[in-house]
Motif scaffolding. Structure first.
Motif, short mmCIF file in Angstrom:
data_model
loop_
_atom_site.label_atom_id
_atom_site.label_comp_id
_atom_site.label_asym_id
_atom_site.label_seq_id
_atom_site.Cartn_x
_atom_site.Cartn_y
_atom_site.Cartn_z
N GLU A 42 0.80 -1.21 0.03
CA GLU A 42 -0.08 -0.03 0.03
C GLU A 42 0.86 1.26 -0.10
O GLU A 42 1.98 1.55 0.78
N THR A 43 0.66 2.11 -1.04
CA THR A 43 1.57 3.21 -1.16
C THR A 43 1.01 4.48 -1.15
O THR A 43 0.02 4.61 -2.28
N PRO A 44 0.80 5.45 -0.32
CA PRO A 44 0.21 6.75 -0.34
C PRO A 44 0.83 7.63 -1.54
O PRO A 44 1.85 7.39 -1.66
N ARG A 45 -0.07 8.19 -2.43
CA ARG A 45 0.46 9.39 -3.44
C ARG A 45 0.33 10.49 -2.92
O ARG A 45 -0.50 11.01 -2.03
N THR A 50 -4.35 6.35 -2.76
CA THR A 50 -3.59 5.08 -2.09
C THR A 50 -3.41 4.03 -3.23
O THR A 50 -4.51 3.44 -3.54
N MET A 52 -2.71 0.28 -3.87
CA MET A 52 -2.63 -1.05 -3.19
C MET A 52 -2.23 -2.24 -4.37
O MET A 52 -3.20 -2.21 -5.44
N TRP A 74 -9.38 6.26 -4.00
CA TRP A 74 -9.57 7.79 -4.13
C TRP A 74 -10.44 8.13 -2.96
O TRP A 74 -11.68 8.19 -3.47
#
Length: 149
Positions: A42-45, A50, A52, A74
Motif C-alpha cells: 500500500e503506497t500513499p501518493r 493510495t 494497493m 480515491w
C-alpha cells in the motif's frame, strides 16, 4: 469481453460502502469464489490516492487461480479503480463510485470488464456471468447489512 455495469441505491453512507469495498483483505470472508486475499503493498501518493497491490485467489469448481491487481483508492472522490497485473486474465478492470443520496443512503456504481486467457474458463463464465456478477454485488450488500445494518 464480458462487462457488467450497475448502480444500486443502498441505505448506508457512501463512506461506509467505500470502506467496505476498499477492505480487500477481508474479501474471503464474504465474497463468493474468493478463497484468499493478500495485500502486497500500500503506497500513499501525493495526490491523496493510495495504490494497493493485492492478490486474490478465485476458486470455482475445479479451477483455482491467483491473480494480482493494482487498486487505486480515491478517498476524497469516493472512487476505487482496479487494473489487472498478472494471472489468468487477458485483461481486467473495474471501477466503483460512491455518492451520497438525498435520502441519507448512497448510490453505488460498479463496472467490470474482463476476459480470461483460458478458453474453457471463458466458456464457463460466459454461461454464468450475469448471475455471478449479481451474486457478487449481493454479497457486498449482505456484508454491508451485517456490518452497518
Amino acid at each position: 469481453m464480458p462487462t457488467h455495469s450497475e448502480t444500486r441505491h443502498l441505505p448506508y453512507t457512501a463512506q461506509q460502502m467505500y470502506d467496505l469495498v476498499a477492505d480487500v483483505g477481508r474479501y474471503p470472508e464474504f465474497l463468493p469464489w474468493c478463497a484468499a486475499a493478500r495485500i502486497r503493498s500500500e503506497t500513499p501518493r501525493p495526490d491523496g490516492a493510495t495504490v494497493m497491490e493485492a492478490d486474490l485467489v478465485i476458486s470455482f469448481k475445479v479451477f483455482r487461480e491467483r491473480f494480482g491487481s493494482r487498486v487505486v483508492l480515491w478517498p476524497e472522490a469516493m472512487k476505487i479503480d482496479t487494473e489487472y497485473l498478472d494471472g489468468p486474465f487477458r485483461y481486467m478492470k473495474s471501477n466503483w463510485a460512491f455518492a451520497e443520496a438525498a435520502d441519507g443512503g448512497c448510490d453505488v456504481s460498479f463496472f467490470v470488464d474482463f476476459e480470461f486467457r483460458n478458453a474453457i474458463l471463458r466458456k464457463i463464465i460466459g454461461v454464468v456471468f450475469n448471475e455471478a456478477m449479481q451474486r457478487i454485488v449481493r454479497a457486498f450488500e449482505t456484508r454491508a447489512r451485517a456490518l452497518y445494518g
